[in-house]
Design a protein around this motif. Structure first.
Motif, PDB file in Angstrom:
ATOM      1  N   CYS A 231     -53.956 -39.704  -8.217  1.00  0.00           N
ATOM      2  CA  CYS A 231     -53.018 -39.042  -7.626  1.00  0.00           C
ATOM      3  C   CYS A 231     -52.808 -38.877  -5.734  1.00  0.00           C
ATOM      4  O   CYS A 231     -54.362 -38.763  -5.828  1.00  0.00           O
ATOM      5  CB  CYS A 231     -52.440 -38.309  -7.801  1.00  0.00           C
TER       6      CYS A 231
ATOM      7  N   CYS B  68     -49.744 -41.170  -9.356  1.00  0.00           N
ATOM      8  CA  CYS B  68     -48.368 -41.060  -8.518  1.00  0.00           C
ATOM      9  C   CYS B  68     -48.415 -40.642  -7.217  1.00  0.00           C
ATOM     10  O   CYS B  68     -49.963 -40.099  -7.196  1.00  0.00           O
ATOM     11  CB  CYS B  68     -47.505 -39.312  -8.865  1.00  0.00           C
ATOM     12  N   VAL B  69     -47.869 -40.903  -6.570  1.00  0.00           N
ATOM     13  CA  VAL B  69     -47.750 -40.798  -5.181  1.00  0.00           C
ATOM     14  C   VAL B  69     -46.869 -39.764  -4.480  1.00  0.00           C
ATOM     15  O   VAL B  69     -45.696 -40.390  -4.851  1.00  0.00           O
ATOM     16  CB  VAL B  69     -47.646 -42.225  -4.650  1.00  0.00           C
ATOM     17  N   LEU B  70     -47.072 -38.902  -4.009  1.00  0.00           N
ATOM     18  CA  LEU B  70     -46.070 -37.880  -4.140  1.00  0.00           C
ATOM     19  C   LEU B  70     -46.219 -37.252  -2.331  1.00  0.00           C
ATOM     20  O   LEU B  70     -47.744 -37.009  -1.769  1.00  0.00           O
ATOM     21  CB  LEU B  70     -46.152 -36.648  -4.725  1.00  0.00           C
ATOM     22  N   GLU B  71     -44.856 -37.874  -1.459  1.00  0.00           N
ATOM     23  CA  GLU B  71     -45.177 -37.161  -0.155  1.00  0.00           C
ATOM     24  C   GLU B  71     -43.561 -36.668   0.008  1.00  0.00           C
ATOM     25  O   GLU B  71     -43.063 -36.919  -0.385  1.00  0.00           O
ATOM     26  CB  GLU B  71     -45.564 -38.673   0.168  1.00  0.00           C
TER      27      GLU B  71
ATOM     28  N   GLY C  71     -44.581 -38.108 -13.879  1.00  0.00           N
ATOM     29  CA  GLY C  71     -45.801 -39.880 -13.588  1.00  0.00           C
ATOM     30  C   GLY C  71     -45.784 -39.487 -15.239  1.00  0.00           C
ATOM     31  O   GLY C  71     -44.846 -38.892 -16.234  1.00  0.00           O
TER      32      GLY C  71
ATOM     33  N   ARG D 265     -43.447 -41.927  -7.725  1.00  0.00           N
ATOM     34  CA  ARG D 265     -42.898 -42.076  -6.538  1.00  0.00           C
ATOM     35  C   ARG D 265     -42.139 -40.858  -6.117  1.00  0.00           C
ATOM     36  O   ARG D 265     -41.674 -41.140  -6.374  1.00  0.00           O
ATOM     37  CB  ARG D 265     -43.047 -43.463  -6.416  1.00  0.00           C
TER      38      ARG D 265
ATOM     39  N   ARG E 294     -40.597 -39.651  -2.550  1.00  0.00           N
ATOM     40  CA  ARG E 294     -40.523 -39.825  -0.614  1.00  0.00           C
ATOM     41  C   ARG E 294     -40.031 -38.628  -0.415  1.00  0.00           C
ATOM     42  O   ARG E 294     -39.818 -38.004  -0.820  1.00  0.00           O
ATOM     43  CB  ARG E 294     -40.138 -40.976  -0.156  1.00  0.00           C
TER      44      ARG E 294
ATOM     45  N   TYR F 268     -43.133 -45.110 -13.389  1.00  0.00           N
ATOM     46  CA  TYR F 268     -41.924 -46.226 -12.458  1.00  0.00           C
ATOM     47  C   TYR F 268     -39.934 -45.618 -11.859  1.00  0.00           C
ATOM     48  O   TYR F 268     -39.211 -46.274 -11.825  1.00  0.00           O
ATOM     49  CB  TYR F 268     -42.132 -47.721 -13.353  1.00  0.00           C
TER      50      TYR F 268
ATOM     51  N   GLU G 258     -38.751 -43.526  -8.891  1.00  0.00           N
ATOM     52  CA  GLU G 258     -38.977 -42.862  -7.568  1.00  0.00           C
ATOM     53  C   GLU G 258     -37.575 -42.391  -6.995  1.00  0.00           C
ATOM     54  O   GLU G 258     -36.096 -42.574  -7.445  1.00  0.00           O
ATOM     55  CB  GLU G 258     -38.314 -44.253  -6.306  1.00  0.00           C
TER      56      GLU G 258
ATOM     57  N   LYS H 136     -35.943 -40.570  -3.712  1.00  0.00           N
ATOM     58  CA  LYS H 136     -36.479 -39.562  -2.698  1.00  0.00           C
ATOM     59  C   LYS H 136     -34.527 -39.445  -2.142  1.00  0.00           C
ATOM     60  O   LYS H 136     -33.935 -39.240  -2.101  1.00  0.00           O
ATOM     61  CB  LYS H 136     -36.465 -41.251  -1.119  1.00  0.00           C
TER      62      LYS H 136
END
Ligand code: UD1
Ligand code: CA
Length: 480
Positions: free
Chosen positions: A319, A336-339, A350, A354, A356, A370, A372, A374
């Motif tokens: 991650c 997971c990509v968490l920002e 996850g 993701r 954003r 899958y 997302e 934001k």
């Protein structure tokens, strides 16, 4: 405890200076960071001191460590790539001294001296020695006690370093550079790190008296030590505990070595604060990490910026978390990509999710694979478990978002919001064309394209009716 000073009056426990201990402050500290060298061996267009270590320029590591000892002033001696360096380190409190020509470390330090009051002590640091710890600097300042202290290191192979020469009683007498050293002196394994504390007033005098009649034709800061000894100034050495702490960076190999050392140091800190790391060698922290109790971090997790994990948070393998807050008892599954987002407590995120910037997941939220999210709020207990885009959406509580739902937030020019109120149920494959609202408790039929408000509590469908064509035949391939 009260002192019973009668018999043990030979040596005072504290030095007498007239002032009571608490009120007696050490001389103010001026830190000077030497950073004018070019760093040719980096083979890079980026100046050496701007090369990133754990995502932060080398020089910034030194500045941040120096700031921890709260010096009276911070000076940077710059030269090569000066404009870029100054543009990167923009703290207005920094004092910049230009060393136009690199004529040695003594000459470099001299450039900063006009700005330093005589009653200060000068702590010399280097822009390419990023892993020095503030505790070491504090210790060095204590040892100097108004005179000189010198950080040294014992090296198995000290080739290239200046050697620390001591007398029979172990007192430091001088430093000799590798290139000027005799064969016997080269056998000394105690090396000069270059880090030292000196009193400003005599230092100015010593620096002015330096000569460059040595193997490199440079003004060596190290020659100041012999001058000080001659002037009966005490030089107290401190031997560094670890090599990596005092190591400088000259090329990309050393940069990678120090990155690994830094990573290990931060992994150790994380474990000391109670986290369980599946593999400390595959833990990457490039920023600040605040950890609750009993956090578990699986292999290959990368933390960047400021990340805060609540009690019992579990982060699965592979991650990336950048500037994130995660509440207690939440599980982040693998990949997971968490920002720049926040996740509440008891959530499940996850695998392969993701977040954003500005995704705000409240508590007990499920964001599945899958998906997302934001610039959206997802209320308590809401779920979007599969293949979904929630962009610019305000999702209420206990909403169920079916697989493949898209918030169509962008018309090519404007971004618009989608509102999904409490308890709504969005069937799979719905297109919500923003601006649009789905009211409380509404149900949206699967495959609908919603362009107008869907009223509360009702089923809304927006799709063409299913037809079956009689007499239709599949095309067939004709034999050639
Ligand atoms: C210096 C020390 C040496 C020590 C070693 C530790 C001297 C004469 N020697 O050696 O005893 O063992 O560091 O790494 O001090 N710099 C400038 N301007 C200059 C020259 C250097 O700003 O004119 C800066 C460089 O950017 C670098 C630092 O000073 O950050 C050290 O310079 P470097 O050339 O690496 O010193 P050494 O000769 O290796
Ligand atoms: Ca060097």
């Amino acid at each position: 405890m009260k002192k019973t000073a009668k018999k043990t009056a030979k040596k005072p426990a504290v030095r007498r200076t007239g002032a009571p201990a608490a009120a007696r402050a050490a001389a103010p500290v001026s830190v000077v960071i030497l950073a004018a060298g070019q760093g040719k061996r980096m083979r890079s267009d980026l100046p050496k001191v701007l090369q990133p270590l754990a995502g932060k320029p080398l020089l910034q590591h030194v500045l941040d460590t120096a700031a921890q000892i709260e010096p009276a002033a911070l000076h940077v001696v710059y030269g090569h790539g000066g404009d870029m360096v100054r543009a990167t380190c923009t703290d207005p409190a920094l004092h910049w001294a230009l060393q136009a020509e690199q004529r040695g470390t003594g000459h470099a330090l001299l450039q900063a001296m006009p700005d330093i009051p005589d009653d200060h002590q000068v702590l010399v640091l280097y822009g390419d020695v990023p892993l020095l710890r503030a505790e070491t600097l504090r210790e060095l300042l204590l040892l100097a006690a108004g005179q000189i202290s010198l950080l040294t290191v014992n090296l198995a192979d000290p080739t290239g370093y200046g050697r620390v020469l001591r007398d029979a009683r172990g007192r430091v007498r001088s430093i000799v550079e590798q290139k000027d050293a005799t064969a016997a002196q080269r056998r000394v394994r105690e090396a000069n790190t270059g880090v030292m504390v000196l009193p400003a007033k005599p230092l100015k005098k010593w620096l002015a008296a330096l000569r460059s009649d040595n193997a490199q034709g440079e003004y060596y800061l190290t020659d100041v030590i012999a001058m000080a000894v001659k002037a009966k100034t005490r030089v107290t050495p401190l031997v560094a505990g670890s090599e990596s702490e005092v190591q400088g960076v000259n090329d990309k190999l050393q940069l990678a070595q120090l990155e690994a050392a830094f990573r290990a140091r931060l992994a150790e800190e994380a474990m000391r604060s109670g986290a369980t790391l599946a593999d400390p060698a595959r833990f990457d922290q490039r920023g600040t990490l605040k950890l609750g109790r009993d956090v578990f971090i699986d292999a290959n997790v990368l933390f960047e910026g400021v990340v805060e994990l609540g009690d019992r948070v579990r982060v699965g393998p592979n991650c990336v978390l950048r500037d994130m807050t995660v509440g207690a008892d939440t599980v982040i599954h693998s990949n997971c990509v968490l920002e720049k987002s926040s996740v509440g407590s008891h959530c499940s995120v996850g695998p392969f999710a993701r977040l954003r910037p500005n995704a705000q997941l409240r508590d007990h939220v499920h964001i599945g694979n899958y998906v997302e999210v934001k610039n959206s709020v997802v209320g308590n207990g809401s779920k979007a478990n599969h293949l979904t885009y929630l962009g610019d959406a305000d999702v209420g509580e206990k909403v169920n978002v079916g697989a493949g739902t898209i918030c169509c937030n962008y018309d090519g020019v404007n971004k618009s919001r989608t509102v999904i109120e409490d308890g709504a149920f969005i069937g799979s494959g719905a297109m919500l064309v923003a601006p649009v609202a789905v009211r409380a408790g509404a149900t949206i039929g699967a495959g609908s394209t919603i362009t107008k408000e869907a009223p509360a509590g009702k089923l809304t469908l927006a799709r063409s009716r299913q037809v079956t064509l009689e007499g239709w035949q599949r095309p067939v391939k004709r034999p050639r």
